[in-house]
Write a protein that holds these residues in place. Structure first.
Motif, PDB file in Angstrom:
ATOM      1  N   LYS A 185     -21.320 -41.525 -32.819  1.00 29.91           N
ATOM      2  CA  LYS A 185     -21.468 -42.953 -33.071  1.00 29.91           C
ATOM      3  C   LYS A 185     -20.346 -43.449 -33.980  1.00 29.91           C
ATOM      4  CE  LYS A 185     -26.546 -43.188 -32.711  1.00 29.91           C
ATOM      5  NZ  LYS A 185     -26.652 -44.220 -31.653  1.00 29.91           N
ATOM      6  N   THR A 186     -19.921 -44.679 -33.779  1.00 28.80           N
ATOM      7  CA  THR A 186     -18.927 -45.279 -34.663  1.00 28.80           C
ATOM      8  C   THR A 186     -19.573 -45.613 -36.003  1.00 28.80           C
ATOM      9  OG1 THR A 186     -19.433 -47.523 -33.915  1.00 28.80           O
ATOM     10  CG2 THR A 186     -17.724 -46.296 -32.695  1.00 28.80           C
ATOM     11  N   VAL A 187     -18.752 -46.053 -36.948  1.00 32.87           N
ATOM     12  CA  VAL A 187     -19.266 -46.420 -38.265  1.00 32.87           C
ATOM     13  C   VAL A 187     -20.356 -47.478 -38.136  1.00 32.87           C
ATOM     14  CG1 VAL A 187     -18.693 -47.612 -40.432  1.00 32.87           C
ATOM     15  CG2 VAL A 187     -17.219 -45.772 -39.580  1.00 32.87           C
ATOM     16  N   ILE A 188     -20.075 -48.547 -37.409  1.00 35.47           N
ATOM     17  CA  ILE A 188     -21.066 -49.628 -37.332  1.00 35.47           C
ATOM     18  C   ILE A 188     -22.302 -49.188 -36.553  1.00 35.47           C
ATOM     19  CG2 ILE A 188     -20.177 -50.770 -35.241  1.00 35.47           C
ATOM     20  CD1 ILE A 188     -20.687 -53.441 -36.884  1.00 35.47           C
ATOM     21  N   GLU A 189     -22.131 -48.303 -35.581  1.00 34.02           N
ATOM     22  CA  GLU A 189     -23.296 -47.787 -34.863  1.00 34.02           C
ATOM     23  C   GLU A 189     -24.150 -46.905 -35.766  1.00 34.02           C
ATOM     24  OE1 GLU A 189     -21.383 -47.696 -30.331  1.00 34.02           O
ATOM     25  OE2 GLU A 189     -21.295 -45.912 -31.627  1.00 34.02           O
ATOM     26  N   ASN A 190     -23.502 -46.112 -36.630  1.00 36.78           N
ATOM     27  CA  ASN A 190     -24.246 -45.308 -37.601  1.00 36.78           C
ATOM     28  C   ASN A 190     -25.025 -46.195 -38.566  1.00 36.78           C
ATOM     29  OD1 ASN A 190     -24.011 -42.173 -37.883  1.00 36.78           O
ATOM     30  ND2 ASN A 190     -22.005 -42.802 -37.088  1.00 36.78           N
ATOM     31  N   VAL A 191     -24.384 -47.238 -39.051  1.00 34.44           N
ATOM     32  CA  VAL A 191     -25.035 -48.119 -40.024  1.00 34.44           C
ATOM     33  C   VAL A 191     -26.164 -48.901 -39.366  1.00 34.44           C
ATOM     34  CG1 VAL A 191     -24.703 -50.039 -41.630  1.00 34.44           C
ATOM     35  CG2 VAL A 191     -22.956 -48.248 -41.446  1.00 34.44           C
ATOM     36  N   ARG A 192     -25.983 -49.276 -38.103  1.00 39.86           N
ATOM     37  CA  ARG A 192     -27.016 -50.026 -37.381  1.00 39.86           C
ATOM     38  C   ARG A 192     -28.220 -49.166 -37.024  1.00 39.86           C
ATOM     39  NH1 ARG A 192     -23.311 -52.630 -33.298  1.00 39.86           N
ATOM     40  NH2 ARG A 192     -24.199 -51.017 -31.975  1.00 39.86           N
ATOM     41  N   TYR A 193     -28.045 -47.858 -37.014  1.00 38.00           N
ATOM     42  CA  TYR A 193     -29.083 -46.956 -36.502  1.00 38.00           C
ATOM     43  C   TYR A 193     -30.423 -47.160 -37.219  1.00 38.00           C
ATOM     44  CZ  TYR A 193     -31.685 -42.699 -35.502  1.00 38.00           C
ATOM     45  OH  TYR A 193     -32.665 -41.819 -35.140  1.00 38.00           O
TER      46      TYR A 193
ATOM     47  N   ILE B  37     -21.055 -52.485 -44.682  1.00 36.81           N
ATOM     48  CA  ILE B  37     -19.749 -51.846 -44.472  1.00 36.81           C
ATOM     49  C   ILE B  37     -18.716 -52.483 -45.398  1.00 36.81           C
ATOM     50  CG2 ILE B  37     -17.850 -51.644 -42.807  1.00 36.81           C
ATOM     51  CD1 ILE B  37     -20.046 -51.248 -40.642  1.00 36.81           C
ATOM     52  N   ASP B  38     -18.772 -53.784 -45.539  1.00 39.47           N
ATOM     53  CA  ASP B  38     -17.877 -54.478 -46.469  1.00 39.47           C
ATOM     54  C   ASP B  38     -18.183 -54.090 -47.912  1.00 39.47           C
ATOM     55  OD1 ASP B  38     -15.861 -56.616 -47.081  1.00 39.47           O
ATOM     56  OD2 ASP B  38     -17.593 -57.529 -48.066  1.00 39.47           O
ATOM     57  N   LEU B  39     -19.475 -53.937 -48.235  1.00 41.00           N
ATOM     58  CA  LEU B  39     -19.877 -53.589 -49.595  1.00 41.00           C
ATOM     59  C   LEU B  39     -19.284 -52.259 -50.047  1.00 41.00           C
ATOM     60  CD1 LEU B  39     -21.777 -54.566 -51.949  1.00 41.00           C
ATOM     61  CD2 LEU B  39     -23.524 -53.072 -50.946  1.00 41.00           C
TER      62      LEU B  39
ATOM     63  N   LEU C  38     -15.327 -50.515 -46.292  1.00 39.81           N
ATOM     64  CA  LEU C  38     -14.928 -49.879 -45.038  1.00 39.81           C
ATOM     65  C   LEU C  38     -14.591 -50.903 -43.953  1.00 39.81           C
ATOM     66  CD1 LEU C  38     -17.191 -46.731 -44.453  1.00 39.81           C
ATOM     67  CD2 LEU C  38     -14.732 -46.800 -44.870  1.00 39.81           C
ATOM     68  N   SER C  39     -14.420 -52.158 -44.349  1.00 39.90           N
ATOM     69  CA  SER C  39     -14.058 -53.183 -43.366  1.00 39.90           C
ATOM     70  C   SER C  39     -12.752 -52.792 -42.674  1.00 39.90           C
ATOM     71  CB  SER C  39     -13.888 -54.539 -44.051  1.00 39.90           C
ATOM     72  OG  SER C  39     -15.120 -54.973 -44.575  1.00 39.90           O
TER      73      SER C  39
END
Length: 265
Positions: A96-104, A124-126, A129-130
């Motif tokens: 999974k990409t970064v955003i997919e991991n965070v969305r999980y 991600i911005d916090l 990692l943007s």
């Protein structure tokens, strides 16, 4: 810092296990501890003293054998959305990409679509990692992977953040940066944090209070107040007061480290 988080009450926790050798081992012995709402609390001690075991019990990942653990949402008996955990090994899904991991975690909670996307991007911005939203874990450095893991945990908005030596696998420079950024995130969210470490300087720098734990069976040997993180001074590590505190806490830990070595840890 806001004190909007939830505290933890630990009463009379005794926990053991039977290793493959078959000889019962007591990991924790009658541990009681009160952690205030919004407190950053470090569990410090030698390897094998039960720090991670206590953290996993708070998280509900292991069954409590004796004693009780309570949060604002009641007695802990299983994992729950009020407690999020960050591991040392990042625990990201490599496919999974970064955003997919965070969305999980959000999607597991039923938050989907544009709301999940916006919340994931916020965290991600916090963690700075943007621009790496579509990167896979193997394309990131260790520090960046840990940032992604922290963002994934924060995105589900737990009351309590449990961290099991999260910076232990990082190089010294990255570790220092991540410590400073964690404090910034903690101040901004007001969450209750329980942070496992065997690094004395890390505990002194990060924590409001430190539970110095004995060698196995783990007990709370001393409770130490250390609030150097209140300073925004990035050179605080070099101050005489900080170094004196590190030495004082190390003296409390030294005997336990020697005993743990004698036990074979």
């Amino acid at each position: 810092m806001s004190k909007s988080g939830f505290g933890i009450e630990i009463e009379g926790i005794t926990h053991g296990y039977v290793p493959r050798s078959g000889k019962p081992t007591v990991a924790l012995d009658n541990v009681s501890l009160s952690i205030a709402p919004g407190e950053f609390h470090a569990l410090l001690g030698p390897s094998g003293c039960g720090k991670s075991t206590l953290l996993f019990l708070i998280g509900g990942f292991q069954k409590i054998q004796q004693g009780t653990i309570r949060t604002a949402r009641g007695l802990v008996s299983e994992p729950g959305p009020d407690r999020g955990i960050v591991f040392q090994n990042f625990a990201l899904f490599p496919w999974k990409t970064v955003i997919e991991n965070v969305r999980y975690g959000l999607e597991k909670k039923g938050i989907k679509g544009s709301e999940a996307e916006q919340r994931a991007k916020h965290y991600i911005d916090l963690v700075h990692l943007s621009g790496f939203e579509k990167a896979f874990p193997t394309q990131l450095s260790g520090g960046m992977q840990q940032r992604a893991a922290i963002a994934r945990t924060l995105a589900i908005d737990p009351d309590i953040l449990l961290m099991d030596e999260p910076f232990g696998a990082l190089d010294a420079q990255t570790r220092r940066i991540m410590q400073e950024e964690l404090l910034t995130i903690w101040r901004g969210t007001g969450k209750t944090v329980v942070f496992v470490t065997h690094d004395v300087a890390e505990a002194v720098f990060l924590a409001d209070r430190i539970s110095v734990m004995s060698a196995r069976p783990g007990r709370i040997k001393r409770l130490v107040s250390a609030e150097f993180n209140r300073s925004a001074d990035p050179t605080i590590h070099k101050s005489p007061a900080f170094n004196d505190m590190v030495e004082q806490v190390w003296e409390m830990v030294r005997d336990e480290v020697d005993q743990a070595r004698a036990q074979g840890h």
